[in-house]
Motif scaffolding. Structure first.
Motif, PDB file in Angstrom:
ATOM      1  N   SER A 199       0.838  -1.196   0.000  1.00  0.00           N
ATOM      2  CA  SER A 199       0.000   0.000   0.000  1.00  0.00           C
ATOM      3  C   SER A 199       0.875   1.248   0.000  1.00  0.00           C
ATOM      4  O   SER A 199       2.065   1.199   0.290  1.00  0.00           O
ATOM      5  N   SER A 200       0.266   2.386  -0.329  1.00  0.00           N
ATOM      6  CA  SER A 200       1.025   3.640  -0.370  1.00  0.00           C
ATOM      7  C   SER A 200       1.525   4.022   1.018  1.00  0.00           C
ATOM      8  O   SER A 200       2.621   4.570   1.167  1.00  0.00           O
ATOM      9  N   THR A 201       0.737   3.712   2.040  1.00  0.00           N
ATOM     10  CA  THR A 201       1.156   4.029   3.408  1.00  0.00           C
ATOM     11  C   THR A 201       2.386   3.227   3.808  1.00  0.00           C
ATOM     12  O   THR A 201       3.280   3.730   4.496  1.00  0.00           O
ATOM     13  N   ALA A 202       2.462   1.988   3.358  1.00  0.00           N
ATOM     14  CA  ALA A 202       3.581   1.113   3.706  1.00  0.00           C
ATOM     15  C   ALA A 202       4.902   1.595   3.128  1.00  0.00           C
ATOM     16  O   ALA A 202       5.970   1.151   3.563  1.00  0.00           O
ATOM     17  N   ASP A 203       4.851   2.511   2.161  1.00  0.00           N
ATOM     18  CA  ASP A 203       6.083   3.036   1.559  1.00  0.00           C
ATOM     19  C   ASP A 203       6.908   3.839   2.556  1.00  0.00           C
ATOM     20  O   ASP A 203       8.099   4.045   2.363  1.00  0.00           O
ATOM     21  N   GLY A 204       6.251   4.327   3.605  1.00  0.00           N
ATOM     22  CA  GLY A 204       6.989   5.006   4.666  1.00  0.00           C
ATOM     23  C   GLY A 204       7.174   6.493   4.492  1.00  0.00           C
ATOM     24  O   GLY A 204       8.010   7.100   5.170  1.00  0.00           O
ATOM     25  N   ASN A 205       6.391   7.133   3.615  1.00  0.00           N
ATOM     26  CA  ASN A 205       6.485   8.572   3.440  1.00  0.00           C
ATOM     27  C   ASN A 205       5.728   9.264   4.572  1.00  0.00           C
ATOM     28  O   ASN A 205       4.497   9.303   4.588  1.00  0.00           O
ATOM     29  N   VAL A 206       6.466   9.804   5.530  1.00  0.00           N
ATOM     30  CA  VAL A 206       5.872  10.360   6.738  1.00  0.00           C
ATOM     31  C   VAL A 206       4.929  11.520   6.425  1.00  0.00           C
ATOM     32  O   VAL A 206       3.804  11.582   6.939  1.00  0.00           O
ATOM     33  N   LEU A 207       5.369  12.452   5.588  1.00  0.00           N
ATOM     34  CA  LEU A 207       4.541  13.620   5.261  1.00  0.00           C
ATOM     35  C   LEU A 207       3.254  13.209   4.565  1.00  0.00           C
ATOM     36  O   LEU A 207       2.186  13.773   4.830  1.00  0.00           O
ATOM     37  N   SER A 208       3.343  12.233   3.677  1.00  0.00           N
ATOM     38  CA  SER A 208       2.158  11.747   2.974  1.00  0.00           C
ATOM     39  C   SER A 208       1.166  11.115   3.936  1.00  0.00           C
ATOM     40  O   SER A 208      -0.051  11.338   3.838  1.00  0.00           O
ATOM     41  N   VAL A 209       1.677  10.342   4.886  1.00  0.00           N
ATOM     42  CA  VAL A 209       0.806   9.699   5.880  1.00  0.00           C
ATOM     43  C   VAL A 209       0.150  10.740   6.766  1.00  0.00           C
ATOM     44  O   VAL A 209      -1.060  10.679   7.030  1.00  0.00           O
TER      45      VAL A 209
END
Length: 259
Positions: A199-209
């Motif tokens: 998933s996009s959240t699993a990518d680890g982009n803190v700002l995006s989350v």
């Protein structure tokens, strides 16, 4: 640092860390479930609040010991005990270095622990095996960057080793304040850790989350779990720093008396 100093830091840090993690584990479970995307009730509510405790128990001693050994060594390397206007900065650098090293142990333990906390019916070892099978070693380090960022931002709370009660009280107040300020980063770390693989959240982009949480839940979502987090870290700071200082001093005293 001499060898007795390393041994004292290892044992004192490990004992203090294990004590805090096990005593305050229910508060950590409540915080994780409040921050989980499915919500507190669906994540388990108040049921099975010790789910995931094996992972915390196994990782706690080496995690705490790694922090304090690194912290003490970097302080010694930078001559942080000498009088200088740079001494506070040296302590901050030592604490930050300690967090970076400790996170190599803490993050895998946290990933397994948090997934167990929101899946109380699944055994800890089964969760660990599933992560390795589905994602490999990198799955155990999901959220490493957000964890390091969260920890490094409040590593300034470490200071000179003084009387253990004074140290414990200062640590409790500083830890509680820092816990509140860094709660959004903790929410991001929890969401990244619990996200489905791919998933996009699993990518680890803190700002995006953080942006996603803000859009869906607003300020309340960014500060989900802030009160149990403040309580756990304030009490944890009091117990951890007080226990560490007292144990460390006791071990050094015993070492000096030994032939």
């Amino acid at each position: 640092m001499d060898r007795p100093g390393f041994v004292a830091a290892l044992v004192a840090g490990g004992v203090a860390g294990v004590s805090v993690d096990l005593i305050l584990f229910p508060l950590d479970t409540i915080k994780t479930r409040l921050q989980s995307p499915q919500g507190f009730s669906k994540a388990g509510g108040f049921h099975g609040i010790y789910a995931g405790v094996p992972s915390a128990a196994i990782g706690s001693f080496p995690n705490a010991a790694a922090f304090f050994i690194t912290y003490e060594y970097v302080k010694w390397f930078l001559h942080a005990d000498s009088s200088s206007y740079l001494t506070p900065m040296k302590h901050m650098l030592a604490a930050s270095a300690g967090e970076v090293v400790a996170c190599l142990i803490r993050v895998p333990s946290e990933v397994v622990k948090q997934r167990a906390q929101v899946s109380a019916s699944t055994r800890t070892f089964q969760i660990f095996s599933n992560i390795l099978y589905e994602e490999g070693i990198q799955g155990l380090y999901r959220g490493y960057k957000s964890t390091v960022l969260r920890e490094a931002l409040w590593s300034w709370r470490q200071d000179h080793v003084v009387d253990s009660w004074q140290s414990a009280v200062c640590g409790a107040f500083a830890g509680g304040f820092a816990a509140a300020v860094t709660t959004p980063l903790d929410v991001a770390k929890t969401r990244i850790t619990l996200a489905k693989a791919g998933s996009s959240t699993a990518d680890g982009n803190v700002l995006s989350v953080l942006h996603g949480v803000w859009r869906s839940q607003g300020l309340a979502g960014l500060f989900a779990g802030v009160f149990p987090r403040m309580a756990a870290i304030s009490l944890g700071g009091f117990i951890f720093l007080g226990a560490y200082d007292r144990t460390h001093s006791l071990l050094l005293e015993v070492g000096r008396k030994s032939p």
